[in-house]
Design a protein around this motif. Structure first.
Motif, PDB file in Angstrom:
ATOM      1  N   SER A 151     -53.953   3.626  80.525  1.00  0.00           N
ATOM      2  CA  SER A 151     -55.142   3.578  79.671  1.00  0.00           C
ATOM      3  C   SER A 151     -54.959   2.522  78.584  1.00  0.00           C
ATOM      4  N   VAL A 152     -56.071   2.086  77.990  1.00  0.00           N
ATOM      5  CA  VAL A 152     -56.020   1.061  76.952  1.00  0.00           C
ATOM      6  C   VAL A 152     -55.316   1.623  75.712  1.00  0.00           C
ATOM      7  N   PRO A 153     -54.286   0.942  75.188  1.00  0.00           N
ATOM      8  CA  PRO A 153     -53.627   1.429  73.970  1.00  0.00           C
ATOM      9  C   PRO A 153     -54.629   1.598  72.837  1.00  0.00           C
ATOM     10  N   VAL A 154     -54.523   2.703  72.123  1.00  0.00           N
ATOM     11  CA  VAL A 154     -55.481   3.005  71.062  1.00  0.00           C
ATOM     12  C   VAL A 154     -55.482   1.919  69.994  1.00  0.00           C
ATOM     13  N   ASP A 155     -54.329   1.375  69.650  1.00  0.00           N
ATOM     14  CA  ASP A 155     -54.258   0.364  68.599  1.00  0.00           C
ATOM     15  C   ASP A 155     -54.907  -0.949  69.003  1.00  0.00           C
ATOM     16  N   ASP A 156     -55.245  -1.124  70.282  1.00  0.00           N
ATOM     17  CA  ASP A 156     -55.928  -2.330  70.728  1.00  0.00           C
ATOM     18  C   ASP A 156     -57.442  -2.211  70.615  1.00  0.00           C
ATOM     19  N   LEU A 157     -57.953  -1.037  70.266  1.00  0.00           N
ATOM     20  CA  LEU A 157     -59.396  -0.827  70.165  1.00  0.00           C
ATOM     21  C   LEU A 157     -59.895  -1.254  68.785  1.00  0.00           C
ATOM     22  N   SER A 158     -61.116  -1.773  68.742  1.00  0.00           N
ATOM     23  CA  SER A 158     -61.633  -2.397  67.526  1.00  0.00           C
ATOM     24  C   SER A 158     -61.662  -1.452  66.334  1.00  0.00           C
ATOM     25  N   TRP A 159     -62.000  -0.183  66.541  1.00  0.00           N
ATOM     26  CA  TRP A 159     -62.132   0.741  65.412  1.00  0.00           C
ATOM     27  C   TRP A 159     -60.804   1.058  64.754  1.00  0.00           C
ATOM     28  N   ARG A 160     -59.698   0.816  65.452  1.00  0.00           N
ATOM     29  CA  ARG A 160     -58.390   0.985  64.834  1.00  0.00           C
ATOM     30  C   ARG A 160     -58.039  -0.216  63.948  1.00  0.00           C
ATOM     31  N   LYS A 161     -58.681  -1.342  64.183  1.00  0.00           N
ATOM     32  CA  LYS A 161     -58.403  -2.548  63.404  1.00  0.00           C
ATOM     33  C   LYS A 161     -59.264  -2.628  62.155  1.00  0.00           C
ATOM     34  N   GLY A 162     -60.466  -2.030  62.193  1.00  0.00           N
ATOM     35  CA  GLY A 162     -61.311  -1.956  61.005  1.00  0.00           C
ATOM     36  C   GLY A 162     -62.036  -3.243  60.693  1.00  0.00           C
ATOM     37  N   HIS A 163     -62.481  -3.374  59.453  1.00  0.00           N
ATOM     38  CA  HIS A 163     -63.400  -4.444  59.050  1.00  0.00           C
ATOM     39  C   HIS A 163     -62.778  -5.829  59.113  1.00  0.00           C
ATOM     40  N   GLU A 164     -61.490  -5.927  59.225  1.00  0.00           N
ATOM     41  CA  GLU A 164     -60.875  -7.246  59.389  1.00  0.00           C
ATOM     42  C   GLU A 164     -61.141  -7.809  60.779  1.00  0.00           C
ATOM     43  N   ASN A 165     -61.575  -6.969  61.674  1.00  0.00           N
ATOM     44  CA  ASN A 165     -61.809  -7.377  63.055  1.00  0.00           C
ATOM     45  C   ASN A 165     -63.286  -7.689  63.260  1.00  0.00           C
ATOM     46  N   TRP A 166     -63.624  -8.905  63.711  1.00  0.00           N
ATOM     47  CA  TRP A 166     -65.020  -9.316  63.839  1.00  0.00           C
ATOM     48  C   TRP A 166     -65.767  -8.436  64.838  1.00  0.00           C
ATOM     49  N   PHE A 167     -65.097  -8.019  65.938  1.00  0.00           N
ATOM     50  CA  PHE A 167     -65.766  -7.202  66.941  1.00  0.00           C
ATOM     51  C   PHE A 167     -66.138  -5.841  66.354  1.00  0.00           C
ATOM     52  N   PHE A 168     -65.255  -5.266  65.546  1.00  0.00           N
ATOM     53  CA  PHE A 168     -65.587  -4.011  64.870  1.00  0.00           C
ATOM     54  C   PHE A 168     -66.832  -4.174  64.011  1.00  0.00           C
ATOM     55  N   ARG A 169     -66.923  -5.264  63.259  1.00  0.00           N
ATOM     56  CA  ARG A 169     -68.066  -5.450  62.364  1.00  0.00           C
ATOM     57  C   ARG A 169     -69.381  -5.517  63.123  1.00  0.00           C
ATOM     58  N   HIS A 170     -69.353  -6.066  64.339  1.00  0.00           N
ATOM     59  CA  HIS A 170     -70.587  -6.208  65.111  1.00  0.00           C
ATOM     60  C   HIS A 170     -70.852  -5.005  66.012  1.00  0.00           C
ATOM     61  N   PHE A 171     -69.837  -4.569  66.734  1.00  0.00           N
ATOM     62  CA  PHE A 171     -70.030  -3.530  67.754  1.00  0.00           C
ATOM     63  C   PHE A 171     -70.052  -2.129  67.146  1.00  0.00           C
ATOM     64  N   ASP A 172     -69.182  -1.871  66.194  1.00  0.00           N
ATOM     65  CA  ASP A 172     -69.073  -0.532  65.614  1.00  0.00           C
ATOM     66  C   ASP A 172     -69.905  -0.409  64.333  1.00  0.00           C
ATOM     67  N   HIS A 173     -69.595  -1.238  63.353  1.00  0.00           N
ATOM     68  CA  HIS A 173     -70.217  -1.098  62.034  1.00  0.00           C
ATOM     69  C   HIS A 173     -71.711  -1.406  62.068  1.00  0.00           C
ATOM     70  N   ALA A 174     -72.083  -2.579  62.554  1.00  0.00           N
ATOM     71  CA  ALA A 174     -73.494  -2.987  62.503  1.00  0.00           C
ATOM     72  C   ALA A 174     -74.386  -2.031  63.277  1.00  0.00           C
ATOM     73  N   ALA A 175     -73.958  -1.627  64.467  1.00  0.00           N
ATOM     74  CA  ALA A 175     -74.790  -0.744  65.289  1.00  0.00           C
ATOM     75  C   ALA A 175     -75.023   0.599  64.607  1.00  0.00           C
ATOM     76  N   LYS A 176     -74.001   1.141  63.935  1.00  0.00           N
ATOM     77  CA  LYS A 176     -74.161   2.429  63.262  1.00  0.00           C
ATOM     78  C   LYS A 176     -74.985   2.291  61.984  1.00  0.00           C
ATOM     79  N   VAL A 177     -74.854   1.169  61.290  1.00  0.00           N
ATOM     80  CA  VAL A 177     -75.699   0.937  60.118  1.00  0.00           C
ATOM     81  C   VAL A 177     -77.167   0.942  60.528  1.00  0.00           C
ATOM     82  N   VAL A 178     -77.476   0.233  61.617  1.00  0.00           N
ATOM     83  CA  VAL A 178     -78.865   0.147  62.075  1.00  0.00           C
ATOM     84  C   VAL A 178     -79.372   1.500  62.542  1.00  0.00           C
TER      85      VAL A 178
END
Length: 431
Positions: A151-178
């Protein structure tokens, strides 16, 4: 695409004491662990919560309820695979007796907590608690998670990296804000959605996967969404094919190729400032294709803020676009190497950057408020992010305090069609 509520499985692995030896008997005052194995059979599952409850068998009373979400574990999503989850209490103090341990795998969907699966086991608590307060370990427990082999290592997923990760800002953060913060998980998000200026399509994809709408259309004339398959693979999204009802088109938002009253929701995240020549016609088109009572979310770049100039990849100097001359800015852009901040290795030439900067619309909060009111949008929710403090240098004296201080505007509105709708002019290929 299968529904995550019906396809995820969760099974209890084992209960461990402080020596990691399988047991059904625990002694008071000693550490306790519960380890679970979650098997995700869907392509992807969002907003996962793990819960444990300790219930005394004789009385039925709950002596402890522990949630991974309440403990700060924001498990935004997991792809297909197997994941071990461990709850750990360093000091378990309970009245002696037999207890049932209930373990739930839940998701947060449309502001509701839905249990996908449950497992139970029983334990015997032994040992005297005389002289010890009947304190349960709500403030002394911790959660951890790791991927099982394959399985994909958990630490490789965007939400484990947080706001420093551009993919998290677009895929996780922005979608939930909207969807949640600004549109309150409205049922209209299950209808037809239009994303104006969708860029690489990452936020549109996340909204689609979370809400499963009837149709989601992303418009962007620059066609960066063609990079979407590569971006998904790079960020461990196990989606091989774009669904038929997620559509990307290279259309100009000044001429949206859909009939009047097509969409239930229209979104625009960081796009209005990039529409060359102004965005008023785009707002009129959005009103036209949006149904009466439909929702419009907009997050425009504010030109006079420290974010809205889009030169942050070249300089961290405050208000660089207002304090430097046009020629100094031109040299800065054309002769510097940008530090990638908010994109996935998409390459622009220096000339592209300079052209995009010069095409920016000088949007301010007061100006877009007036424009939307004139178009008969009713305001629903507004959120502003502002600077803590601004140092007014001589170069900044001519600018309004509100324009400099307001970093970001998030606004959701309701479309009110008090006038007769305009006629539709465009091609007939839109779904």
């Amino acid at each position: 695409m299968p529904n995550p509520q019906s396809s995820s499985r969760f099974r209890f692995a084992r209960l461990l004491n402080h020596l990691d030896q399988p047991t059904t008997r625990l002694e008071n005052g000693r550490p306790a662990k519960v380890r679970m194995l979650a098997e995700i059979n869907d392509t992807i599952v969002f907003d996962i919560v793990f819960e444990i409850r300790l219930l005394e068998v004789s009385s039925g009373e709950c002596y402890g309820k522990f949630s991974s979400f309440d403990a700060g574990w924001n498990t935004c999503w997991l792809p297909n695979g197997a994941y071990s989850i461990e709850w750990y209490a360093p000091r378990l103090v309970l009245r002696p007796g037999r207890y049932v341990v209930e373990m739930d795998l839940c998701i947060l969907s449309d502001a509701q907590r839905i249990t996908l699966d449950q497992a139970t086991t029983s334990i015997d608590i032994t040992g005297d608690i005389t002289g010890s307060s009947n304190a349960y370990p709500q403030q002394q427990s911790a959660w951890s998670m790791w991927a099982e082999p394959g399985s994909v290592p958990v630490d490789d997923l965007s939400w484990r990296k947080g706001h420093e990760n551009w993919f998290f800002r677009h895929f996780d953060h922005a979608a939930k804000v909207v969807t949640s913060y600004m549109l309150d998980d409205s049922p209209l998000l299950h209808g037809k959605i239009l994303d104006v200026g969708c860029g690489d399509g990452i936020t549109a994809l996340s909204v689609f996967l979370r809400k499963r709408p009837e149709l989601l259309v992303g418009l962007d004339p620059f066609e960066l969404y063609r990079e979407l398959p590569r971006i998904m693979e790079d960020n461990h999204l196990p989606i091989k094919d774009i669904p038929d009802n997620l559509v990307f088109r290279p259309d100009d938002a000044n001429h949206i190729p859909y009939p009047d009253d097509t969409f239930d929701v229209v979104t625009s995240w960081g796009s209005l400032e990039h529409i060359a020549g102004g965005y008023l016609q785009t707002l009129r088109e959005i009103k036209r294709v949006l149904k009466n009572g439909g929702l419009f979310f907009v997050h425009p770049g504010l030109y006079y803020s420290n974010f809205g100039h889009h030169l942050g990849e070249f300089s961290q100097e405050p208000f660089v676009h207002l304090t430097r001359s046009h020629e100094e800015l031109r040299r800065l852009v054309l002769e510097s190497t940008p530090e990638l901040m908010d994109r996935s290795d998409i390459v622009y030439t220096p000339e592209d950057f300079w052209r995009y900067y010069n095409e920016l619309n000088p949007i301010t909060v007061s100006k877009i408020e007036q424009e939307l009111r004139a178009l008969e949008f009713d305001f629903w929710r507004v959120s502003l992010r502002v600077e803590d403090q601004i140092e007014y240098t001589p170069e900044l004296q001519q600018y309004q305090m509100q324009d400099l201080a307001t970093l970001e505007l998030y606004l959701s509105t309701i479309n009110r069609k008090k006038s007769a709708p305009t006629s539709f002019v465009g091609d007939k290929k839109g779904k």
